[in-house]
Design an enzyme around this catalytic site. Structure first.
Site, PDB file in Angstrom:
ATOM      1  N   TYR A  53       1.072  -0.978  -0.461  1.00  0.00           N
ATOM      2  CA  TYR A  53      -0.537   0.173  -0.228  1.00  0.00           C
ATOM      3  C   TYR A  53       0.744   1.054  -0.204  1.00  0.00           C
ATOM      4  CZ  TYR A  53      -4.134   2.743   1.600  1.00  0.00           C
ATOM      5  OH  TYR A  53      -4.975   3.815   1.761  1.00  0.00           O
ATOM      6  N   ARG A  75      -1.799   8.202  -3.484  1.00  0.00           N
ATOM      7  CA  ARG A  75      -2.635   7.168  -2.805  1.00  0.00           C
ATOM      8  C   ARG A  75      -3.747   8.069  -2.395  1.00  0.00           C
ATOM      9  NH1 ARG A  75       0.130   3.680   1.955  1.00  0.00           N
ATOM     10  NH2 ARG A  75      -1.066   6.186   2.615  1.00  0.00           N
ATOM     11  N   ASP A  76      -4.814   6.905  -2.960  1.00  0.00           N
ATOM     12  CA  ASP A  76      -6.284   6.986  -2.343  1.00  0.00           C
ATOM     13  C   ASP A  76      -6.466   9.070  -2.962  1.00  0.00           C
ATOM     14  OD1 ASP A  76      -8.305   6.330  -0.342  1.00  0.00           O
ATOM     15  OD2 ASP A  76      -7.305   8.255   1.402  1.00  0.00           O
ATOM     16  N   SER A 111      -6.037   8.808   3.408  1.00  0.00           N
ATOM     17  CA  SER A 111      -5.110   7.508   3.309  1.00  0.00           C
ATOM     18  C   SER A 111      -3.890   8.580   2.522  1.00  0.00           C
ATOM     19  CB  SER A 111      -5.118   6.430   3.366  1.00  0.00           C
ATOM     20  OG  SER A 111      -5.629   6.201   4.709  1.00  0.00           O
ATOM     21  N   ASP A 114      -8.203   0.213  -2.968  1.00  0.00           N
ATOM     22  CA  ASP A 114      -8.995   1.145  -3.514  1.00  0.00           C
ATOM     23  C   ASP A 114      -8.443   1.278  -4.856  1.00  0.00           C
ATOM     24  OD1 ASP A 114     -10.490   1.423  -1.016  1.00  0.00           O
ATOM     25  OD2 ASP A 114     -10.217   2.385  -0.484  1.00  0.00           O
ATOM     26  N   ASP A 117      -9.747   4.790  10.688  1.00  0.00           N
ATOM     27  CA  ASP A 117      -9.897   4.941   9.186  1.00  0.00           C
ATOM     28  C   ASP A 117     -10.059   6.543   8.614  1.00  0.00           C
ATOM     29  OD1 ASP A 117     -10.724   2.457   8.672  1.00  0.00           O
ATOM     30  OD2 ASP A 117     -12.844   2.987   9.439  1.00  0.00           O
TER      31      ASP A 117
HETATM   32  C1  BGC Z   1      -4.157   3.393   6.634  1.00  0.00           C
HETATM   33  C2  BGC Z   1      -2.246   2.977   6.873  1.00  0.00           C
HETATM   34  C3  BGC Z   1      -2.265   1.529   8.054  1.00  0.00           C
HETATM   35  C4  BGC Z   1      -3.732   1.262   7.266  1.00  0.00           C
HETATM   36  C5  BGC Z   1      -4.316  -0.118   8.690  1.00  0.00           C
HETATM   37  C6  BGC Z   1      -4.813   2.829   6.325  1.00  0.00           C
HETATM   38  O1  BGC Z   1      -6.251   3.791   6.205  1.00  0.00           O
HETATM   39  O2  BGC Z   1      -3.817   4.596   5.143  1.00  0.00           O
HETATM   40  O3  BGC Z   1      -1.656   4.049   7.187  1.00  0.00           O
HETATM   41  O4  BGC Z   1      -1.528   1.427   7.459  1.00  0.00           O
HETATM   42  O5  BGC Z   1      -5.614   1.634   7.126  1.00  0.00           O
HETATM   43  O6  BGC Z   1      -4.457   0.856   9.437  1.00  0.00           O
END
Ligand code: BGC
Length: 430
Positions: free
Chosen positions: A86, A91-92, A98, A141, A360
């Site tokens: 990830y 990203r996102d 995120s 995503d 989240d």
């Molecule tokens: C975050 C990550 C995190 C993951 C698991 C994601 O929403 O951006 O940094 O490691 O959730 O909690």
């Protein structure tokens, strides 16, 4: 089990030590097998030596130790460790909570390949780890955003699409990891409340096929083990009181909740995807994992019988199915285990991909500039969203109140249950 996750659970254990019932719930959570998110380049090395998080090698070594401890008569048994890959640039793209550390405008794609994927691939390939089954959930995503969030006013998704950032990044990852025999790749395919509509699924089949074909010179669709659904989401496995019939999904009736999306739960979604992917040329081995970490929906508000109005009988209590941030009234779902459904042999596992208790996204509406990890406020996590819990820290940080809510609302309940991941403790799924 991830020792870093266990340390977070131990923090919560301290906070609830005056309550025997909460202490018992938290003790159960200490045994959850959760995925490790490689959510930034620095996560590969970690900072264990200075009291920080474990790195990739630390996690793999811990898995080897656990595998040895579970050996039967000196013989190693199959042992699975799960990672989430990830760190795509930009990203996102459809949200803000995120956004990551890499930007395509700043050479992010090159850094993603050389400083992130190449390093992960090199470490996973080490002979010392050949006895482990390494599950990778790839870029939650990202490709689903390419399928549905382009040309709809999400400019970051438009840019990533025009520049081919996600496609090139994911293909690179697939290509690199496809050479490793004990690495099982599951591409993230969102959830039924996102790609469940017939037209979205059709786009997904064509799009993912094209994505995977372009990853290797052979064009083989068999390089992935399959798809991961519901990653970090709250969509139930099964709505026990109805199916996606006209009266349930229609927008003209009493509810707007399903908006003509007949995939009313994850099992329906996975059933449809499996049939359609295989019809489109994917191999029979194509399999799925479903994130059940937070889709239990137990608790006081859970309906217990069929009702005339679908809003009175759906166990998914969200105000809107698209709500994804620290959702209220949710609980731990089916416990993680392999081959959970004898009628659906193409479900490899229920898994806790999102570690329950990890936020989240922050609910602090003043956190508008990205922090060092690219995390910031998204309105979906704020007070204007009736479904989002208040008091939430940045995405990925420990959120004690959410953690306790999830444990208390677990379905199946956590009270008095065996937590062995090899045992079926579940209700029947249809
Ligand atoms: C975050 C990550 C995190 C993951 C698991 C994601 O929403 O951006 O940094 O490691 O959730 O909690």
């Amino acid at each position: 089990m991830d020792p870093d996750y266990q340390a977070k659970v131990a923090m919560s254990a301290q906070m609830v030590r005056s309550s025997a019932s909460d202490t018992a719930l938290v003790a159960a959570a200490a045994k959850f097998p959760t995925a490790v998110w490689l959510d930034r380049i620095a996560a590969i090395d970690g900072a264990k030596a200075t009291g920080g998080a474990m790195g990739l090698v630390d996690h793999l070594n811990a898995a080897l130790t656990q595998q040895k401890a579970a050996a039967v008569g000196g013989v190693l048994q199959p042992f699975t460790i799960q990672f989430v890959v990830y760190d795509l640039p930009d990203r996102d793209c459809a949200a803000l909570a995120s956004n990551g550390e890499l930007l395509s405008a700043n050479d992010g794609l090159k850094r993603y390949k050389t400083e992130y994927i190449d390093r992960i691939a090199e470490i996973l390939a080490r002979p010392a780890y050949a006895s482990l089954r390494i599950v990778t959930v790839i870029e939650p995503d990202s490709y689903p955003n390419m399928l549905t969030n382009v040309g709809v006013g999400k400019t970051a998704c438009d840019t990533v699409n025009t520049k081919g950032v996600y496609v090139e990044g994911i293909r690179y990852t697939l290509n690199k990891l496809s050479t490793l025999k004990n690495v099982y790749m599951y591409l993230d395919i969102a959830h039924s409340g996102w790609l469940g509509w017939d037209n979205n699924r059709a786009k997904a089949i064509t799009g993912f096929k094209d994505l995977i074909k372009g990853a290797t010179t052979s064009g083989s669709l068999g390089i992935i083990r399959g798809f991961a659904t519901n990653t970090a989401n709250y969509t139930p496995l099964d709505e026990p009181y109805f199916d996606g019939t006209d009266d349930v999904v229609s927008t003209g009736g009493t509810t707007q909740f399903y908006e003509w999306n007949r995939a009313v739960d994850e099992l329906t979604f996975v059933d449809k995807l499996r049939t359609e992917f295989v019809a489109a040329g994917f191999p029979q081995t194509l399999s799925f994992i479903i994130d059940t970490s937070r889709n239990g929906w137990g608790g006081a508000k859970r309906p217990t019988a069929k009702a005339a109005d679908v809003d009175d009988m759906r166990i998914d209590r969200r105000a809107h199915r698209g709500n994804w941030c620290n959702v209220k009234d949710t609980g731990i779902g089916e416990r993680p285990r392999a081959a959970p459904d004898s009628k659906r042999t193409y479900i490899d596992a229920f898994a806790f991909v999102k570690p329950p208790g990890d936020s989240d996204g922050t609910s602090d509406s003043s956190a508008t500039s990205p922090n060092a990890d690219g995390k910031r406020f998204d309105p979906m996590c704020g007070s204007t969203n009736v479904d989002a819990l208040s008091g939430a820290p940045h995405a990925g940080s420990w959120f004690h109140n959410q953690f306790m809510m999830l444990l208390r609302n677990a379905s199946p309940s956590l009270t008095g249950q065996s937590l062995s991941i090899n045992k079926t403790t579940s209700k029947k799924v249809k």
